[in-house]
Write a protein that holds these residues in place. Structure first.
Motif: not given
Length: 208
Positions: A57-58, A60-62
């Motif tokens: 998720a980290t 993906y957010r980037w």
């Protein structure tokens, strides 16, 4: 009256999320992005083999934030200057992570208020001290900040310097205590203030 003096209503824009875990891999990810790799799962797999300890998720957010930065705005789009709260956040941000428009804005801001340039440098130095485990530069930071916009913060740290040193050098944290306080407040709000201490105590113990 405050809104009129400030020239308009306050803005409530959340600054972009930033993960400290991503910092060591920013250069690699940017390179892969420029090469055309836009798949978050592939990027996560690559940096995981390089030692990344964060979640998918980290990454993906980037990729979502990077995609948004890459999209071109309409020609007549007007860039909105950040709010005062976001300005304070930008002063402590790594200059290499800012986009061109933000860099230009900060450059003009520093020309109008040179003292903010020193305040931003002090903020970044203090953040590095807190995130590290060496308090050797703490007293020097307090001396440098005494005659700056962060003078009140420096005075407060000087009054409680032992606790600040412990926060830097010790592995302990009050996070578990803060978690229990948050849980207590959540249970209290669920009762809408209609019950007293005995019921609150029983509910808290029962939930434990």
């Amino acid at each position: 009256e405050r809104w009129l003096a400030a020239g308009g209503e306050p803005e409530h824009r959340r600054p972009p999320a930033r993960s400290v875990l991503m910092d060591p891999f920013q250069e690699y990810l940017e390179g892969r992005w420029q090469e055309g790799q836009r798949n978050g799962l592939h990027l996560w797999s690559e940096i995981k083999r390089r030692g990344f300890a964060g979640s998918k998720a980290t990454v993906y957010r980037w990729t979502a934030a990077r995609q948004q930065c890459s999209s071109t705005a309409p020609p007549n789009a007007r860039w909105r200057p950040p709010s005062r709260r976001n300005c304070a956040w930008l002063l402590s941000e790594d200059p290499t992570l800012l986009d061109e428009q933000t860099e230009q804005f900060l450059g003009n801001l520093y020309d109008c208020a040179p003292e903010l340039l020193k305040a931003g440098d002090l903020a970044r130095r203090f953040a590095a001290l807190i995130r590290g485990d060496d308090d050797a530069g703490l007293e020097q930071w307090i001396d440098d900040a005494t005659d700056s916009e962060l003078a009140s913060l420096a005075a407060g740290i000087g009054r409680d310097i032992a606790a600040v040193r412990a926060a830097i050098t010790q592995p302990w944290s009050t996070s578990p205590v803060e978690g229990q306080i948050n849980r207590l407040k959540t249970i209290k709000r669920q009762m809408y203030g209609r019950s007293g201490y005995p019921l609150l105590r029983n509910r808290l113990l029962a939930a434990a």
